[in-house]
Design an enzyme around this catalytic site. Sequence first.
Site, PDB file in Angstrom:
ATOM      1  CG  HIS A  56      -0.157  -0.023   2.645  1.00 12.86           C
ATOM      2  ND1 HIS A  56      -0.168  -0.987   3.353  1.00 12.86           N
ATOM      3  CD2 HIS A  56       0.428   0.858   3.083  1.00 12.86           C
ATOM      4  CE1 HIS A  56       0.442  -0.874   4.669  1.00 12.86           C
ATOM      5  NE2 HIS A  56       0.843   0.608   4.374  1.00 12.86           N
TER       6      HIS A  56
HETATM    7  P1  TYD Z   1      -2.305  -3.619   7.943  1.00 10.86           P
HETATM    8  O1  TYD Z   1      -2.499  -2.353   7.336  1.00 10.86           O
HETATM    9  O2  TYD Z   1      -3.163  -4.860   7.181  1.00 10.86           O
HETATM   10  O3  TYD Z   1      -0.902  -4.217   7.844  1.00 10.86           O
HETATM   11  P2  TYD Z   1       0.428  -3.989   6.763  1.00 10.86           P
HETATM   12  O4  TYD Z   1       0.887  -2.741   7.510  1.00 10.86           O
HETATM   13  O5  TYD Z   1       1.248  -5.013   7.042  1.00 10.86           O
HETATM   14  O6  TYD Z   1      -0.126  -3.759   5.493  1.00 10.86           O
HETATM   15  O7  TYD Z   1      -2.774  -3.871   9.416  1.00 10.86           O
HETATM   16  C1  TYD Z   1      -3.244  -4.900  10.021  1.00 10.86           C
HETATM   17  C2  TYD Z   1      -4.339  -4.669  10.976  1.00 10.86           C
HETATM   18  O8  TYD Z   1      -3.912  -3.690  11.976  1.00 10.86           O
HETATM   19  C3  TYD Z   1      -5.755  -3.987  10.195  1.00 10.86           C
HETATM   20  O9  TYD Z   1      -6.945  -4.513  10.796  1.00 10.86           O
HETATM   21  C4  TYD Z   1      -5.526  -2.686  10.915  1.00 10.86           C
HETATM   22  C5  TYD Z   1      -4.810  -2.520  11.986  1.00 10.86           C
HETATM   23  N1  TYD Z   1      -4.071  -1.441  12.493  1.00 10.86           N
HETATM   24  C6  TYD Z   1      -4.334  -0.636  13.306  1.00 10.86           C
HETATM   25  O10 TYD Z   1      -5.570  -0.906  14.068  1.00 10.86           O
HETATM   26  N2  TYD Z   1      -3.640   0.390  13.923  1.00 10.86           N
HETATM   27  C7  TYD Z   1      -2.529   0.587  13.174  1.00 10.86           C
HETATM   28  O11 TYD Z   1      -1.780   1.610  13.715  1.00 10.86           O
HETATM   29  C8  TYD Z   1      -1.996  -0.342  12.120  1.00 10.86           C
HETATM   30  C9  TYD Z   1      -0.531  -0.014  11.403  1.00 10.86           C
HETATM   31  C10 TYD Z   1      -2.759  -1.163  11.974  1.00 10.86           C
END
Ligand code: TYD
Length: 139
Positions: A56
């Site tokens: 992303h």
């Molecule tokens: P995600 O964005 O899918 O992880 P990556 O950075 O690997 O793409 O995040 C995983 C889960 O964690 C998603 O349900 C959102 C949650 N999350 C939060 O609640 N707060 C945060 O600060 C972050 C980074 C993720």
Amino acid sequence: MDFVATKVDDCRWIDIRRYSDTRGYLSVIEGNIDIPFEIKRIYYLYQVPGASRGEHAHKQLSQLMFATSGSVRVTLNDGKRKKSFVLDCPWKGLLVKPGLWRTLDNFSDNSVLMVLASEKYEPDDYIRDYQEFLKFKGL
Ligand code: TYD
């Protein structure tokens, strides 16, 4: 707008301050002193199986990433060029600017990737579709 103009070369390594004596090392990061933003959030990735994460871009968010343990590969992509960085030491931080597509992979066993973030969690700050990302970048 920062997001549109950011290139992979705008990201850089930051040598995280460290203090050592016979007792070992201590590293410290202060917002707006060691890194160019106030730290509003910290999150970390660990026990990642042989998978990639990320995939992303962020519209506003700046981050400092570093591996406190083990190693992780971070690949940044500005839509025209890709650059990979191996984060494998606790005092080697990667400053990641907004407007870059990122992929995190090659997590070693027992790796811990720390991320210091300039903003609170904001789902609307994410671009999760690569074609949409290219459109945002004017490509
Ligand atoms: P995600 O964005 O899918 O992880 P990556 O950075 O690997 O793409 O995040 C995983 C889960 O964690 C998603 O349900 C959102 C949650 N999350 C939060 O609640 N707060 C945060 O600060 C972050 C980074 C993720």
